[in-house]
Design a protein around this motif. Structure first.
Motif, PDB file in Angstrom:
ATOM      1  N   ASP A  17       0.684  -1.242   0.029  1.00  0.00           N
ATOM      2  CA  ASP A  17      -0.063  -0.044   0.084  1.00  0.00           C
ATOM      3  C   ASP A  17       0.848   1.427   0.034  1.00  0.00           C
ATOM      4  O   ASP A  17       0.240   2.440  -0.443  1.00  0.00           O
ATOM      5  N   ARG A  18       2.124   1.132   0.447  1.00  0.00           N
ATOM      6  CA  ARG A  18       2.962   2.273   0.611  1.00  0.00           C
ATOM      7  C   ARG A  18       3.430   2.754  -0.774  1.00  0.00           C
ATOM      8  O   ARG A  18       3.957   4.049  -1.166  1.00  0.00           O
ATOM      9  N   TYR A  19       3.231   1.915  -1.893  1.00  0.00           N
ATOM     10  CA  TYR A  19       3.754   2.178  -3.108  1.00  0.00           C
ATOM     11  C   TYR A  19       2.750   2.100  -4.150  1.00  0.00           C
ATOM     12  O   TYR A  19       2.845   2.577  -5.266  1.00  0.00           O
ATOM     13  N   ILE A  20       1.668   1.212  -3.923  1.00  0.00           N
ATOM     14  CA  ILE A  20       0.781   1.095  -5.071  1.00  0.00           C
ATOM     15  C   ILE A  20      -0.536   1.343  -4.394  1.00  0.00           C
ATOM     16  O   ILE A  20      -1.063   1.214  -3.401  1.00  0.00           O
ATOM     17  N   ILE A  21      -1.272   2.181  -5.318  1.00  0.00           N
ATOM     18  CA  ILE A  21      -2.936   2.496  -4.925  1.00  0.00           C
ATOM     19  C   ILE A  21      -3.762   1.614  -5.404  1.00  0.00           C
ATOM     20  O   ILE A  21      -3.701   1.130  -6.724  1.00  0.00           O
ATOM     21  N   GLY A  22      -4.773   1.320  -4.461  1.00  0.00           N
ATOM     22  CA  GLY A  22      -5.849   0.334  -4.895  1.00  0.00           C
ATOM     23  C   GLY A  22      -5.440  -1.062  -5.210  1.00  0.00           C
ATOM     24  O   GLY A  22      -4.429  -1.541  -4.733  1.00  0.00           O
ATOM     25  N   GLN A  23      -6.141  -1.915  -6.092  1.00  0.00           N
ATOM     26  CA  GLN A  23      -5.902  -2.949  -6.516  1.00  0.00           C
ATOM     27  C   GLN A  23      -5.676  -4.063  -5.542  1.00  0.00           C
ATOM     28  O   GLN A  23      -4.978  -4.791  -5.227  1.00  0.00           O
ATOM     29  N   ASN A  24      -6.721  -4.287  -4.460  1.00  0.00           N
ATOM     30  CA  ASN A  24      -6.683  -4.941  -3.032  1.00  0.00           C
ATOM     31  C   ASN A  24      -6.663  -6.258  -3.431  1.00  0.00           C
ATOM     32  O   ASN A  24      -6.185  -7.163  -2.883  1.00  0.00           O
ATOM     33  N   LYS A  25      -7.313  -6.802  -4.443  1.00  0.00           N
ATOM     34  CA  LYS A  25      -7.583  -8.175  -4.818  1.00  0.00           C
ATOM     35  C   LYS A  25      -6.417  -8.632  -5.226  1.00  0.00           C
ATOM     36  O   LYS A  25      -6.027  -9.790  -4.662  1.00  0.00           O
ATOM     37  N   ALA A  26      -5.682  -7.897  -6.173  1.00  0.00           N
ATOM     38  CA  ALA A  26      -4.091  -8.334  -6.541  1.00  0.00           C
ATOM     39  C   ALA A  26      -3.237  -8.503  -5.382  1.00  0.00           C
ATOM     40  O   ALA A  26      -2.369  -9.364  -5.172  1.00  0.00           O
ATOM     41  N   LYS A  27      -3.204  -7.536  -4.545  1.00  0.00           N
ATOM     42  CA  LYS A  27      -2.330  -7.421  -3.379  1.00  0.00           C
ATOM     43  C   LYS A  27      -2.660  -8.708  -2.403  1.00  0.00           C
ATOM     44  O   LYS A  27      -1.858  -9.493  -1.807  1.00  0.00           O
ATOM     45  N   ARG A  28      -3.984  -8.940  -2.335  1.00  0.00           N
ATOM     46  CA  ARG A  28      -4.263 -10.169  -1.390  1.00  0.00           C
ATOM     47  C   ARG A  28      -3.802 -11.363  -1.986  1.00  0.00           C
ATOM     48  O   ARG A  28      -3.204 -12.207  -1.324  1.00  0.00           O
ATOM     49  N   ALA A  29      -4.050 -11.465  -3.200  1.00  0.00           N
ATOM     50  CA  ALA A  29      -3.602 -12.772  -3.874  1.00  0.00           C
ATOM     51  C   ALA A  29      -1.932 -13.067  -3.794  1.00  0.00           C
ATOM     52  O   ALA A  29      -1.603 -14.249  -3.412  1.00  0.00           O
ATOM     53  N   VAL A  30      -1.331 -12.031  -4.045  1.00  0.00           N
ATOM     54  CA  VAL A  30       0.254 -12.211  -4.078  1.00  0.00           C
ATOM     55  C   VAL A  30       0.804 -12.124  -2.698  1.00  0.00           C
ATOM     56  O   VAL A  30       1.634 -12.870  -2.256  1.00  0.00           O
TER      57      VAL A  30
END
Length: 445
Positions: A17-30
């Motif tokens: 979250d410190r570098y990438i805005i939004g895309q929570n689904k992708a962040k959860r998956a990785v």
């Protein structure tokens, strides 16, 4: 991933979250994929090899953060990371790179990572040895007979020089140092699929020529750094480095395959599409798990994490061959960016664009101040241009910012002003003509 790193999925998402805005689904998956690697290291050995990584397929338009998520993930995991474009590969038999080259490249990256770590761990010892060599350069070695009085005086002089060297009082002095000059790279051309043979022949031919050394006159701090690097290299056990690097590739390597949608089309009878399905079939054994021969030894790909990504505008994920689809069990759809996302991208991340430009111009003693209305205007412009022309996501912000600050960046060294305020009117004035003229904006923005 090393056993002492065990970020929870929540902590991984928080870091992203410190570098990438939004895309929570992708962040959860990785984040789950990364945590599963740590979990796998802790299961019983007989089951450990059976647990395959759950590869991820990211689907979304360009510029929404697919590559950045994978890159930040690798940095977080301290894992070897390689980004490749599927469209660069061709089916074996055609001119181009074969898919196994990605494993060789990843291994080279891991070897450099481990070598740098090992050099850091032996740096104190290397500094001691380099200091002795530096003193030898500054003061010729004394007589070997300790009975002679000049040996004692020379020893005293050496200690005084050592004190001056450590205090930085010799930094202005220059010394002649002998460095190894690199041989010119020898390019060997061979048919597609023969990359490994290329490297071996190049190494063999390179080793036929003796290594040349040349004298350089450099100041003491630079000479010390050269000597430290040389001594550190001698202290590093390269056989152990290669062993550790291969293990790191096999256990925690991450390969990001971009533009995978470009090879998703079915076979066509002629033209450039002829090897699309062939590339998929060549990718399949690597992703399924096989052993690849590299110049450093055999590397198994069974537990490398593969992250595929593509816009899938023309083709669909279901256009991939069924076997390859099955190797990407986790599918994540990334959302197109909104105006609010653009505002956040400009201001919130640790490496936010606004912060970058402020710091860049600060080096010229110019204080750049962005008003909230200016940031909103930039975000709205990015969204409008994306909607009316090609949607290139957050990359549009880069082109708008460059265009808007073009005059300031050029004139900065000669400017008298110390503070420049950017407001909405300034933004409109600089880019309004381009936005109005849709045809022109296609080429400039």
């Amino acid at each position: 991933m090393s056993n002492d790193i065990f970020f929870t999925p929540r902590e991984i998402v928080s870091e992203l979250d410190r570098y990438i805005i939004g895309q929570n689904k992708a962040k959860r998956a990785v984040s789950i994929a990364l945590r599963n690697r740590w979990r796998r290291q802790r299961v019983s050995p007989d089951l450990k090899d059976e647990i395959a990584p759950k590869n991820i397929l990211m689907i979304g338009p360009t510029g929404v953060g697919k590559t950045e998520i994978a890159r930040r993930l690798a940095k977080l995991a301290q894992a070897p990371f390689l980004k490749v474009e599927a469209s660069k590969f061709t089916e074996v038999g055609y001119v181009g790179r074969d898919v196994e080259s990605m494993i060789r490249d990843l291994t080279d990256i891991a070897i450099k990572m481990v070598t740098d770590e090992e050099k850091t761990s032996v740096r104190v010892k290397a500094e001691e040895l380099a200091e002795e060599r530096m003193l030898d350069l500054l003061l010729p070695k004394p007589s070997t007979n300790p009975e002679e009085p000049e040996a004692d005086s020379s020893s005293d002089t050496r200690q005084k020089l050592r004190k001056l060297l450590r205090e930085g009082k010799l930094d202005e002095r220059y010394v002649d140092i002998e460095v190894t000059s690199k041989n010119l790279p020898i390019q060997v051309f061979s048919p597609s699929g023969m990359d490994e043979m290329d490297m071996n022949i190049s190494d063999m031919i390179g080793n036929l020529f003796p290594k040349k050394t040349k004298q350089r006159k450099v100041n003491v701090p630079e000479a010390m750094e050269i000597l430290i690097q040389e001594e550190a290299q001698k202290l590093v056990d390269m056989d152990n480095v290669i062993k550790l690097a291969i293990d790191r590739v096999e256990q925690s390597g991450i390969i990001f395959i971009d533009e995978i949608d470009k090879v998703a089309g079915r076979e066509s009878s002629a033209g450039p599409d002829v090897s699309r399905e062939g590339v998929q079939r060549d990718l399949l054994p690597i992703i399924e798990g096989c052993t690849v021969n590299t110049k450093h030894g055999m590397v198994k790909t069974d537990h490398i994490l593969f992250v595929g990504a593509g816009a899938f505008h023309v083709s669909k994920p279901s256009d991939l061959i069924p076997e390859l689809q099955g190797r990407f069990p986790i599918r994540v759809e990334l959302e197109p960016l909104t105006k609010d996302d653009f505002v956040n991208i400009l201001t919130k991340p640790k490496n936010a664009l606004i912060k970058q430009y402020i710091e860049l111009l600060n080096t010229e003693d110019i204080e750049l101040v962005f008003g909230d209305d200016a940031i909103t205007e930039i975000a709205e412009t990015a969204q409008n241009v994306n909607e009316s022309t090609e949607n290139i996501g957050a990359r549009r912000l880069h082109t708008i910012m460059e265009r808007m600050l073009d005059d300031i960046s050029f004139e900065a060294p000669d400017m008298q002003e110390e503070k420049i305020i950017i407001d909405a009117n300034y933004v409109k004035e600089k880019i309004a003509d381009i936005v109005k003229d849709r045809d022109l904006s296609r080429y400039i923005l």
